[in-house]
Design a protein around this motif. Structure first.
Motif, PDB file in Angstrom:
ATOM      1  N   GLY A   1     -35.045 -23.030  30.888  1.00  0.00           N
ATOM      2  CA  GLY A   1     -34.321 -21.953  30.221  1.00  0.00           C
ATOM      3  C   GLY A   1     -34.597 -20.613  30.868  1.00  0.00           C
ATOM      4  N   VAL A   2     -34.453 -19.565  30.081  1.00  0.00           N
ATOM      5  CA  VAL A   2     -34.633 -18.196  30.563  1.00  0.00           C
ATOM      6  C   VAL A   2     -35.693 -17.508  29.713  1.00  0.00           C
ATOM      7  CG1 VAL A   2     -33.518 -15.950  30.910  1.00  0.00           C
ATOM      8  CG2 VAL A   2     -32.251 -18.057  31.363  1.00  0.00           C
ATOM      9  N   ILE A   3     -36.625 -16.817  30.353  1.00  0.00           N
ATOM     10  CA  ILE A   3     -37.671 -16.094  29.628  1.00  0.00           C
ATOM     11  C   ILE A   3     -37.056 -14.899  28.900  1.00  0.00           C
ATOM     12  CG2 ILE A   3     -39.802 -14.750  29.835  1.00  0.00           C
ATOM     13  CD1 ILE A   3     -40.559 -16.414  32.230  1.00  0.00           C
TER      14      ILE A   3
ATOM     15  N   GLU B   1     -35.410 -19.169  26.064  1.00  0.00           N
ATOM     16  CA  GLU B   1     -34.120 -19.502  25.469  1.00  0.00           C
ATOM     17  C   GLU B   1     -33.537 -20.685  26.234  1.00  0.00           C
ATOM     18  OE1 GLU B   1     -29.613 -17.702  25.100  1.00  0.00           O
ATOM     19  OE2 GLU B   1     -31.315 -16.306  25.037  1.00  0.00           O
ATOM     20  N   GLY B   2     -33.320 -21.801  25.528  1.00  0.00           N
ATOM     21  CA  GLY B   2     -32.805 -23.002  26.162  1.00  0.00           C
ATOM     22  C   GLY B   2     -31.301 -22.984  26.314  1.00  0.00           C
ATOM     23  N   GLU B   3     -30.754 -24.067  26.837  1.00  0.00           N
ATOM     24  CA  GLU B   3     -29.316 -24.153  27.059  1.00  0.00           C
ATOM     25  C   GLU B   3     -28.529 -24.101  25.761  1.00  0.00           C
ATOM     26  OE1 GLU B   3     -28.605 -27.667  29.281  1.00  0.00           O
ATOM     27  OE2 GLU B   3     -29.524 -26.917  31.129  1.00  0.00           O
ATOM     28  N   ASN B   4     -29.160 -24.496  24.641  1.00  0.00           N
ATOM     29  CA  ASN B   4     -28.469 -24.464  23.348  1.00  0.00           C
ATOM     30  C   ASN B   4     -28.499 -23.099  22.693  1.00  0.00           C
ATOM     31  OD1 ASN B   4     -31.131 -24.274  22.605  1.00  0.00           O
ATOM     32  ND2 ASN B   4     -31.191 -26.177  21.422  1.00  0.00           N
ATOM     33  N   GLY B   5     -29.114 -22.114  23.366  1.00  0.00           N
ATOM     34  CA  GLY B   5     -29.158 -20.757  22.832  1.00  0.00           C
ATOM     35  C   GLY B   5     -30.302 -20.496  21.877  1.00  0.00           C
ATOM     36  N   ARG B   6     -31.109 -21.514  21.570  1.00  0.00           N
ATOM     37  CA  ARG B   6     -32.234 -21.343  20.651  1.00  0.00           C
ATOM     38  C   ARG B   6     -33.477 -20.916  21.424  1.00  0.00           C
ATOM     39  NH1 ARG B   6     -31.527 -23.812  15.569  1.00  0.00           N
ATOM     40  NH2 ARG B   6     -33.774 -24.039  15.320  1.00  0.00           N
ATOM     41  N   GLU B   7     -34.273 -20.042  20.802  1.00  0.00           N
ATOM     42  CA  GLU B   7     -35.497 -19.559  21.424  1.00  0.00           C
ATOM     43  C   GLU B   7     -36.714 -20.253  20.812  1.00  0.00           C
ATOM     44  OE1 GLU B   7     -35.615 -15.349  21.009  1.00  0.00           O
ATOM     45  OE2 GLU B   7     -34.208 -14.982  22.644  1.00  0.00           O
ATOM     46  N   ASN B   8     -37.690 -20.587  21.653  1.00  0.00           N
ATOM     47  CA  ASN B   8     -38.933 -21.186  21.191  1.00  0.00           C
ATOM     48  C   ASN B   8     -40.102 -20.566  21.937  1.00  0.00           C
ATOM     49  OD1 ASN B   8     -38.170 -23.533  19.311  1.00  0.00           O
ATOM     50  ND2 ASN B   8     -36.861 -23.913  21.077  1.00  0.00           N
TER      51      ASN B   8
ATOM     52  N   GLU C   1     -35.416 -17.329  35.353  1.00  0.00           N
ATOM     53  CA  GLU C   1     -35.108 -18.728  35.044  1.00  0.00           C
ATOM     54  C   GLU C   1     -36.385 -19.523  35.255  1.00  0.00           C
ATOM     55  OE1 GLU C   1     -31.875 -19.843  37.527  1.00  0.00           O
ATOM     56  OE2 GLU C   1     -30.415 -18.614  36.457  1.00  0.00           O
ATOM     57  N   VAL C   2     -36.704 -20.423  34.320  1.00  0.00           N
ATOM     58  CA  VAL C   2     -38.032 -21.033  34.342  1.00  0.00           C
ATOM     59  C   VAL C   2     -37.977 -22.512  33.979  1.00  0.00           C
ATOM     60  CG1 VAL C   2     -38.514 -20.443  31.937  1.00  0.00           C
ATOM     61  CG2 VAL C   2     -40.406 -20.699  33.524  1.00  0.00           C
ATOM     62  N   LYS C   3     -38.888 -23.259  34.574  1.00  0.00           N
ATOM     63  CA  LYS C   3     -39.129 -24.642  34.187  1.00  0.00           C
ATOM     64  C   LYS C   3     -40.594 -24.724  33.781  1.00  0.00           C
ATOM     65  CE  LYS C   3     -37.508 -28.105  36.583  1.00  0.00           C
ATOM     66  NZ  LYS C   3     -37.340 -29.083  37.696  1.00  0.00           N
ATOM     67  N   LEU C   4     -40.840 -25.073  32.528  1.00  0.00           N
ATOM     68  CA  LEU C   4     -42.186 -25.098  31.965  1.00  0.00           C
ATOM     69  C   LEU C   4     -42.600 -26.537  31.690  1.00  0.00           C
ATOM     70  CD1 LEU C   4     -44.674 -23.713  30.585  1.00  0.00           C
ATOM     71  CD2 LEU C   4     -43.322 -23.690  28.481  1.00  0.00           C
ATOM     72  N   THR C   5     -43.775 -26.913  32.198  1.00  0.00           N
ATOM     73  CA  THR C   5     -44.318 -28.236  31.919  1.00  0.00           C
ATOM     74  C   THR C   5     -45.320 -28.134  30.785  1.00  0.00           C
ATOM     75  OG1 THR C   5     -44.076 -28.882  34.242  1.00  0.00           O
ATOM     76  CG2 THR C   5     -45.541 -30.215  32.888  1.00  0.00           C
TER      77      THR C   5
ATOM     78  N   ARG D   1     -47.886 -25.719  33.621  1.00  0.00           N
ATOM     79  CA  ARG D   1     -47.277 -25.330  34.892  1.00  0.00           C
ATOM     80  C   ARG D   1     -45.995 -24.565  34.621  1.00  0.00           C
ATOM     81  NH1 ARG D   1     -47.158 -26.637  40.347  1.00  0.00           N
ATOM     82  NH2 ARG D   1     -45.081 -26.748  41.312  1.00  0.00           N
ATOM     83  N   VAL D   2     -45.817 -23.473  35.332  1.00  0.00           N
ATOM     84  CA  VAL D   2     -44.616 -22.657  35.212  1.00  0.00           C
ATOM     85  C   VAL D   2     -44.015 -22.483  36.606  1.00  0.00           C
ATOM     86  CG1 VAL D   2     -43.624 -20.446  34.522  1.00  0.00           C
ATOM     87  CG2 VAL D   2     -45.552 -21.389  33.235  1.00  0.00           C
ATOM     88  N   VAL D   3     -42.742 -22.842  36.744  1.00  0.00           N
ATOM     89  CA  VAL D   3     -42.014 -22.608  37.995  1.00  0.00           C
ATOM     90  C   VAL D   3     -40.858 -21.672  37.659  1.00  0.00           C
ATOM     91  CG1 VAL D   3     -40.700 -23.619  39.881  1.00  0.00           C
ATOM     92  CG2 VAL D   3     -42.635 -24.873  38.903  1.00  0.00           C
ATOM     93  N   ALA D   4     -40.931 -20.440  38.180  1.00  0.00           N
ATOM     94  CA  ALA D   4     -39.954 -19.411  37.809  1.00  0.00           C
ATOM     95  C   ALA D   4     -39.147 -18.970  39.020  1.00  0.00           C
ATOM     96  CB  ALA D   4     -40.663 -18.200  37.194  1.00  0.00           C
TER      97      ALA D   4
END
Length: 629
Positions: free
Chosen positions: A401-403, A418-425, A452-456, A464-467
């Motif tokens: 998602g996006v930070i 914020e994920g692809e569904n528009g919800r924030e976590n 844009e980020v991929k969080l493990t 792990r964070v890949v941004a």
């Protein structure tokens, strides 16, 4: 059979007789004939909920008027009812300073008066309340945010720092931006699939029910609705829900399978129709009841909890109750049908037989014992010593998602995605988290809002964070420079789109190949900006022929002399007329496409960019920014 059980059965049969004889289970939600299945199923749950809460009422006994616009006085009335303040509004009079008090309908005056007292109606809204005008989406956001007590937070936010990314953000008045930002952040409202917000669009009665439902998630409001955790569900002898309420008390609510309205929240926050069998121990529920009869039950998404019985309750009940255990799967013996789980509440390994008809789900889909893995996190339901339900999740997950936020308030940093569904976590980052950004090793301080980020995740903690930063090149004319805690520059690009870019101490600013400071940038300078997300990396300033920007509404077009007459709203609130001349070299845009002058009509809103020659304004480009229906 013990005396206690005989008494319980007698009470159950007596209750059934009462329900049958007197019809006490009939839900009180109005059956509106104009809420048709084909068109309004999406709004039905919210209208029924708000109707039962007494927040919205029908236009008549049988019609709701879903397509009717909500007036401003109706909106205020609904918000006051929703917040549980109706008794305070009874008999209250509008203050003597309220302009045109007689324009407010008599039934609404007490509500509006209380809204003034609470600070919901203030400023320009108080000076010119316009009670019968249709409420716009922008106005709904402002009033709703004030109603839940976040008005001061909105006012404290810097206007140009409002992170609104809507395609029509330029249509949102500056004073409303922080309110809309908060409304979107809190899930009260959201944009449309095409990326727009449509701030000036009128809100219908069907739409407002959804907004009001979203507000109930944020505020302890209407006392007609209670919240609790399901302890037990009886779907056979006497359909009912046994719940432990937020105030610590326990209560049993009778459920009529024909008339009690039951809805379940999905991952996107939408309500879908459900049945009594869909309610499970540990579910968080919102209940609207008449006495002991549930009229409306709402099952919250993903909020299961273990119910701890009061010490004074009969311990024999534990034999009949489901036992919820949360922890990590440490063993799966397929041949013996035995699962071993590390109970997170006591750190002990506990083994249970799995019932032959046990329901097993893994990562949200139906699964079986063969797919369960050691290390999975799980919630298991144990009845009479056997596992009857397993909800398992992979220990390692990837979130994309996006930070949207980074905080350091807790022991470990937390990032909001914020994920692809528009919800924030929110996700906690582990102490030894590995971070890479743009294919290089990085630190938490290198992460920026908008990346844009991929969080493990491992067991719910980020390892792990890949941004990747979002880079953009922007060229255009400087509209404004704001010097504050965070400096910003507002630029109108060559297509009339407005961009607000932050300037940091690392931003390199040059003019004529010489380094300058942000204070040296002036409105109407032409700039080329290299930006990462919403922060400028470099700004190259060029002093060109000064370009003027004129915005207004078309009142006349004379193609013979090639002139467009537009009405302009001045800063002091007055209006004036401006003649804009165009030539064969003038470029005209509509919906970001080049068009002919015949596509622009009277009543359209336009932005004209050009300059004065001999006292006449000649446009280089004309942008029709009218929003199509």
């Amino acid at each position: 059979m013990s005396g206690r059980k005989i008494k319980k059965v007698s009470i159950v049969f007596f209750a059934i007789i009462l329900l049958t004889a007197f019809g006490l289970t009939q839900a009180m939600a109005a059956s509106f004939t104009d809420i048709t299945a084909a068109k309004y199923d999406w709004a039905r749950p919210y209208i029924e909920k708000m109707n039962l809460l007494g927040v919205v009422k029908g236009m008549t006994e049988t019609t709701y008027g879903p397509d009717n616009s909500v007036t401003r006085e109706q909106l205020i009335t609904m918000l006051v009812r929703l917040m549980g303040w109706e008794s305070q509004a009874t008999g209250k009079s509008l203050p003597s300073t309220f302009p045109k008090a007689n324009s407010v309908a008599p039934w609404a005056r007490g509500y509006v008066a209380l809204a003034v007292e609470k600070g919901i109606v203030s400023g320009e809204d108080l000076e010119n309340f316009r009670p019968a005008d249709a409420a716009t989406r922008s106005e709904v956001a402002v009033f709703a945010v004030k109603a839940i007590g976040l008005g001061q937070e909105a006012e404290s936010r810097k206007t140009f720092n409002a992170s609104l990314s809507f395609t029509d953000g330029y249509l949102i008045e500056l004073k409303a931006r922080p309110y809309i930002e908060i409304a979107v952040e809190k899930g009260i409202m959201k944009g449309f699939p095409d990326g727009s917000f449509k701030p000036n669009e009128k809100v219908t009665r069907a739409q407002i029910a959804t907004v009001l439902h979203n507000v109930t998630k944020l505020a302890k409001a209407n006392s007609n609705m209670v919240k609790g955790i399901v302890k037990n569900v009886d779907s056979t002898l006497l359909p009912s829900i046994d719940a432990k309420l937020d105030d610590g008390s326990s209560k049993t609510y009778i459920v009529n399978t024909y008339s009690t309205l039951i809805y379940k929240e999905d991952a996107d926050g939408n309500l879908t129709s459900a049945q009594l069998k869909d309610i499970k121990p540990g579910d968080t529920v919102n209940i609207i009841a008449s006495g002991n009869t549930a009229q409306y039950v709402e099952i919250a998404y993903g909020k299961q909890a273990t119910v701890v019985e009061d010490e004074n309750e009969d311990k024999d009940k534990d034999k009949d109750k489901d036992k919820l255990i949360k922890g990590i799967i440490r063993g799966v013996n397929i041949s013996a049908n035995v699962l071993t789980i590390e109970n997170k509440d006591n750190d002990k390994y506990e083994s249970y037989n799995i019932a032959s008809d046990a329901k097993i789900r893994r990562d949200g889909t139906t699964s079986d014992i063969y797919k369960l893995m050691i290390g999975d996190t799980a919630t298991v339901t144990v009845t009479d010593g056997k596992i009857v339900r397993i909800e398992a999740e992979t220990a390692t997950k990837e979130i994309t998602g996006v930070i949207t936020d980074i905080t350091f308030a807790a022991k470990n940093p937390t990032i909001t995605i914020e994920g692809e569904n528009g919800r924030e976590n929110d996700y906690e980052l582990g102490k030894n988290v590995t971070i890479r950004k743009n294919n290089r090793s990085a630190d938490i301080s290198d992460l920026k809002i908008g990346d844009e980020v991929k969080l493990t995740l491992e067991y719910g903690v980020g390892t792990r964070v890949v941004a990747t930063s979002t880079k953009q090149d922007i060229s255009g004319t400087v509209k404004a420079v704001t010097l504050a805690d965070i400096n910003t520059i507002t630029v109108v690009d060559d297509k009339g789109r407005e961009h607000v870019i932050k300037i940091t101490r690392d931003t390199e600013i040059t003019k004529d190949r010489k380094q300058i400071d942000v204070t040296d940038i002036r409105p109407n300078y032409y700039v080329d900006i290299e930006a990462e997300n919403d922060e400028a990396i470099s700004i190259d300033v060029t002093v060109r022929n000064v370009k003027e920007t004129i915005r207004g509404t078309v009142v006349n077009i004379n193609e013979q002399v090639k002139v467009i007459v537009i009405n302009i709203k001045n800063d002091d609130g007055t209006k004036s007329t401006q003649h804009v001349y165009y030539t064969s070299d003038t470029i005209l845009y509509k919906e970001n496409r080049e068009v002919r002058i015949s596509r622009i009509a009277e009543g359209d809103e336009v932005i004209c960019i050009g300059g004065y020659e001999g006292g006449l304004f000649f446009a280089d480009t004309i942008h029709d920014i009218t929003i199509s229906d």
